[in-house]
Design a protein around this motif. Structure first.
Motif, mmCIF file in Angstrom:
data_model
loop_
_atom_site.group_PDB
_atom_site.id
_atom_site.type_symbol
_atom_site.label_atom_id
_atom_site.label_comp_id
_atom_site.label_asym_id
_atom_site.label_seq_id
_atom_site.Cartn_x
_atom_site.Cartn_y
_atom_site.Cartn_z
ATOM 1 N N TYR A 140 5.849 -42.994 2.284
ATOM 2 C CA TYR A 140 4.995 -43.803 3.165
ATOM 3 C C TYR A 140 4.885 -43.169 4.548
ATOM 4 O O TYR A 140 3.781 -43.055 5.104
ATOM 5 C CB TYR A 140 5.571 -45.210 3.270
ATOM 6 C CG TYR A 140 4.927 -46.063 4.346
ATOM 7 C CD1 TYR A 140 3.618 -46.518 4.205
ATOM 8 C CD2 TYR A 140 5.625 -46.406 5.501
ATOM 9 C CE1 TYR A 140 3.022 -47.300 5.186
ATOM 10 C CE2 TYR A 140 5.025 -47.182 6.486
ATOM 11 C CZ TYR A 140 3.740 -47.622 6.324
ATOM 12 O OH TYR A 140 3.156 -48.391 7.305
ATOM 13 N N VAL A 141 6.010 -42.745 5.104
ATOM 14 C CA VAL A 141 6.006 -42.110 6.432
ATOM 15 C C VAL A 141 5.186 -40.829 6.405
ATOM 16 O O VAL A 141 4.387 -40.561 7.312
ATOM 17 C CB VAL A 141 7.447 -41.828 6.895
ATOM 18 C CG1 VAL A 141 7.447 -40.990 8.175
ATOM 19 C CG2 VAL A 141 8.200 -43.131 7.123
ATOM 20 N N GLN A 165 1.453 -41.678 6.243
ATOM 21 C CA GLN A 165 0.978 -42.167 7.528
ATOM 22 C C GLN A 165 0.761 -41.023 8.503
ATOM 23 O O GLN A 165 -0.221 -41.011 9.262
ATOM 24 C CB GLN A 165 1.978 -43.175 8.104
ATOM 25 C CG GLN A 165 2.010 -44.516 7.387
ATOM 26 C CD GLN A 165 0.679 -45.247 7.480
ATOM 27 O OE1 GLN A 165 -0.126 -45.229 6.548
ATOM 28 N NE2 GLN A 165 0.438 -45.885 8.609
ATOM 29 N N GLN A 166 1.660 -40.055 8.503
ATOM 30 C CA GLN A 166 1.513 -38.893 9.376
ATOM 31 C C GLN A 166 0.280 -38.076 9.000
ATOM 32 O O GLN A 166 -0.450 -37.597 9.882
ATOM 33 C CB GLN A 166 2.771 -38.024 9.307
ATOM 34 C CG GLN A 166 4.011 -38.688 9.897
ATOM 35 C CD GLN A 166 5.273 -37.875 9.692
ATOM 36 O OE1 GLN A 166 5.296 -36.914 8.903
ATOM 37 N NE2 GLN A 166 6.341 -38.249 10.384
ATOM 38 N N VAL A 223 -2.409 -39.249 7.511
ATOM 39 C CA VAL A 223 -3.591 -40.039 7.867
ATOM 40 C C VAL A 223 -3.894 -39.911 9.350
ATOM 41 O O VAL A 223 -5.059 -39.757 9.760
ATOM 42 C CB VAL A 223 -3.380 -41.522 7.481
ATOM 43 C CG1 VAL A 223 -4.467 -42.392 8.096
ATOM 44 C CG2 VAL A 223 -3.368 -41.683 5.970
ATOM 45 N N GLU A 224 -2.868 -39.963 10.175
ATOM 46 C CA GLU A 224 -3.062 -39.864 11.621
ATOM 47 C C GLU A 224 -3.591 -38.493 12.047
ATOM 48 O O GLU A 224 -4.241 -38.369 13.089
ATOM 49 C CB GLU A 224 -1.738 -40.157 12.339
ATOM 50 C CG GLU A 224 -1.286 -41.605 12.196
ATOM 51 C CD GLU A 224 0.092 -41.839 12.776
ATOM 52 O OE1 GLU A 224 0.696 -40.854 13.273
ATOM 53 O OE2 GLU A 224 0.580 -42.989 12.730
ATOM 54 N N THR A 264 -6.230 -46.882 4.414
ATOM 55 C CA THR A 264 -5.371 -48.056 4.473
ATOM 56 C C THR A 264 -4.531 -48.139 3.208
ATOM 57 O O THR A 264 -5.056 -47.983 2.100
ATOM 58 C CB THR A 264 -6.196 -49.353 4.599
ATOM 59 O OG1 THR A 264 -7.070 -49.255 5.721
ATOM 60 C CG2 THR A 264 -5.285 -50.554 4.791
ATOM 61 N N LEU A 265 -3.245 -48.372 3.372
ATOM 62 C CA LEU A 265 -2.347 -48.494 2.228
ATOM 63 C C LEU A 265 -2.406 -49.923 1.701
ATOM 64 O O LEU A 265 -1.784 -50.832 2.244
ATOM 65 C CB LEU A 265 -0.905 -48.143 2.645
ATOM 66 C CG LEU A 265 0.135 -48.147 1.518
ATOM 67 C CD1 LEU A 265 -0.156 -47.048 0.508
ATOM 68 C CD2 LEU A 265 1.537 -47.989 2.080
ATOM 69 N N ASP A 292 1.985 -56.348 11.591
ATOM 70 C CA ASP A 292 2.149 -55.196 10.715
ATOM 71 C C ASP A 292 2.523 -55.599 9.289
ATOM 72 O O ASP A 292 2.466 -54.791 8.374
ATOM 73 C CB ASP A 292 3.214 -54.248 11.276
ATOM 74 C CG ASP A 292 4.586 -54.907 11.358
ATOM 75 O OD1 ASP A 292 4.648 -56.144 11.457
ATOM 76 O OD2 ASP A 292 5.588 -54.173 11.315
ATOM 77 N N HIS A 326 -1.406 -54.387 5.085
ATOM 78 C CA HIS A 326 -1.594 -53.766 3.780
ATOM 79 C C HIS A 326 -2.441 -54.620 2.846
ATOM 80 O O HIS A 326 -2.575 -54.309 1.660
ATOM 81 C CB HIS A 326 -0.232 -53.480 3.142
ATOM 82 C CG HIS A 326 0.658 -52.623 3.990
ATOM 83 N ND1 HIS A 326 0.368 -51.310 4.282
ATOM 84 C CD2 HIS A 326 1.805 -52.905 4.649
ATOM 85 C CE1 HIS A 326 1.310 -50.820 5.060
ATOM 86 N NE2 HIS A 326 2.189 -51.769 5.299
#
Length: 247
Positions: free
Chosen positions: A50-51, A54-55, A57-58, A80-81, A125, A129
């Motif tokens: 997941y981390v 996210q990295q 995606v950013e 979006t997850l 947060d 999801h």
């Protein structure tokens, strides 16, 4: 094997006009794998993946397509997850117990107190999801089944020989009636420990025949019928007007 994948949902212009929408967002035909990891699923692996996602995606940049000398199209990506189950959601939220709600953090001992549950704070947060549609029909059906198993004593935890006997008898009766009245094999183990007979087709039939299902379970048919509307809305490919739908 642990799989991470991407499913395109829609292509739209900056002013909101939809150019293309995925007609079958849950179909494997539109699923594009991101990574295959030959490891057993665990909370640590889920969190690390997941981390990493996210990295990535950013760090995404717009895709630029040069059609002609005068026409250039720039496509910005919004990822979006959302296609996850409750187990994954609990892992990325740092919740150890699968029995704790990943949205409000309510424990099983607190869930019968609806006023207390509604008063619990919900951080933003926790809802980012979305509402996962993965196994949604099956899990919803199983929720009603487990409620019906415990109706005689109206408690979620089954402790003591007497309660275990009651649940076993209720389960056997319900399984027999579903087989006789709807031809469904409900909540029965498959050979080799490969899960149960609860599948998507059985769950959809369960909600389609909501009056019969409610009669077998001893529950209010209106509750099951309204729940089926929510499931259909969650799986709908059409844009829903939230205000009109909520009336």
């Amino acid at each position: 094997m642990f799989l991470a994948s991407m499913v395109p949902l829609r292509l739209r212009t900056e002013d909101g006009r939809v150019i293309w929408a995925n007609p079958k967002p849950n179909s494997t035909f539109f699923c594009r794998p991101i990574s295959f990891i030959f490891e057993k699923e665990s909370k640590e692996l889920t969190t690390a993946t997941y981390v990493q996602l996210q990295q990535e995606v950013e760090s995404l940049t717009p895709s630029v397509v040069q059609l002609t000398n005068d026409v250039t199209i720039s496509v910005r990506h919004e990822m979006t997850l959302t296609m996850i189950d409750g187990k994954v959601h609990n892992a990325i939220q740092g919740i150890r117990s699968q029995q704790v709600c990943s949205i409000c953090r309510a424990k099983p001992t607190e869930m019968n107190n609806i006023d207390r549950v509604l008063a619990r704070p919900i951080a933003g947060d926790r809802t980012q999801h979305g509402i996962s549609t993965l196994h949604c029909w099956i899990r919803s059906m199983e929720m009603f089944l487990h409620i019906a198993y415990r109706l005689p004593f109206c408690e979620w935890q089954v402790r003591g020989e007497e309660k275990q006997r009651i649940v076993k008898e209720q389960k056997q009766r319900i399984q027999t009636e579903f087989r006789q009245r709807l031809g469904l094999l409900i909540d029965q183990p498959l050979p080799g420990g490969a899960g149960t007979t609860n599948d998507g087709n059985s769950a959809r039939r369960f909600f389609l025949e909501h009056e019969t299902s409610a009669d077998i379970l001893g529950l209010d048919s209106t509750l099951i019928r309204r729940f089926s509307y929510l499931l259909r809305a969650a799986f709908s490919n059409f844009h829903l007007d939230e205000e009109r739908f909520g009336v």
